[in-house]
Design a protein around this motif. Structure first.
Motif, short mmCIF file in Angstrom:
data_model
loop_
_atom_site.label_atom_id
_atom_site.label_comp_id
_atom_site.label_asym_id
_atom_site.label_seq_id
_atom_site.Cartn_x
_atom_site.Cartn_y
_atom_site.Cartn_z
N ARG A 113 -16.04 -5.39 10.15
CA ARG A 113 -16.46 -6.61 10.49
C ARG A 113 -17.24 -6.95 11.64
NH1 ARG A 113 -10.61 -9.57 11.10
NH2 ARG A 113 -11.92 -11.20 11.44
N ALA A 114 -17.98 -5.99 12.14
CA ALA A 114 -18.82 -6.04 13.08
C ALA A 114 -20.04 -6.93 12.91
CB ALA A 114 -19.45 -4.82 13.43
N HIS A 115 -20.42 -7.05 11.72
CA HIS A 115 -21.37 -7.99 11.26
C HIS A 115 -21.10 -9.62 11.91
CE1 HIS A 115 -18.73 -8.57 7.86
NE2 HIS A 115 -19.20 -9.64 7.76
N GLU A 116 -19.80 -9.67 12.00
CA GLU A 116 -19.47 -11.16 12.43
C GLU A 116 -19.70 -11.57 13.99
OE1 GLU A 116 -15.28 -11.55 11.41
OE2 GLU A 116 -15.42 -10.76 9.53
N LEU A 117 -20.18 -10.28 14.68
CA LEU A 117 -20.60 -10.53 15.96
C LEU A 117 -22.21 -10.53 16.43
CD1 LEU A 117 -17.65 -8.28 17.31
CD2 LEU A 117 -17.71 -10.56 17.22
#
Length: 121
Positions: free
Chosen positions: A75-79
């Protein structure tokens, strides 16, 4: 003689293990709960709680978003990698792991809350 060498090797490994666990990762800023209280509503900062969803539901700080540690890589792409990320957990251990992981993924400004929510209360 061989017992002494074995003891030295075990001691060195123990020191290395403890050092790697408790020294903050390179490039990760540490913040106290008191500092967080002063900065909590700053715009442009991403506040992440890496505890489990159940822990997060039972109690969390306003403004923090739940991305559990085990989901962080996916989920790092959400940041945003350019904005500061402030990471918290219950005691500071999981958030330290998360901070290290974020730095490895190229996040520029990562801050770990020392002592986590235990220090907050």
């Amino acid at each position: 003689m061989s017992q002494m060498i074995l003891n030295i090797i075990l001691f060195v490994l123990l020191v290395w293990f403890l050092t790697s666990r408790f020294i903050p990762p390179k490039g990760v800023r540490m913040m106290t709960a008191a500092e967080l209280k002063r900065r909590l509503k700053e715009p442009g900062v991403q506040y992440i709680d890496v505890r489990t969803p159940l822990e997060f539901q039972s109690y969390h700080l306003p403004g923090f978003r739940n991305i559990p540690l085990h989901e962080l890589t996916a989920r790092a792409h959400e940041l945003s990698k350019e904005k500061e990320v402030i990471v918290i957990c219950q005691s500071g251990m999981r958030s330290q792991k998360a901070s290290k992981l974020l730095k490895k993924m190229g996040f520029q400004h990562v801050t770990n809350v020392k002592g986590g929510l235990n220090a907050w209360q």
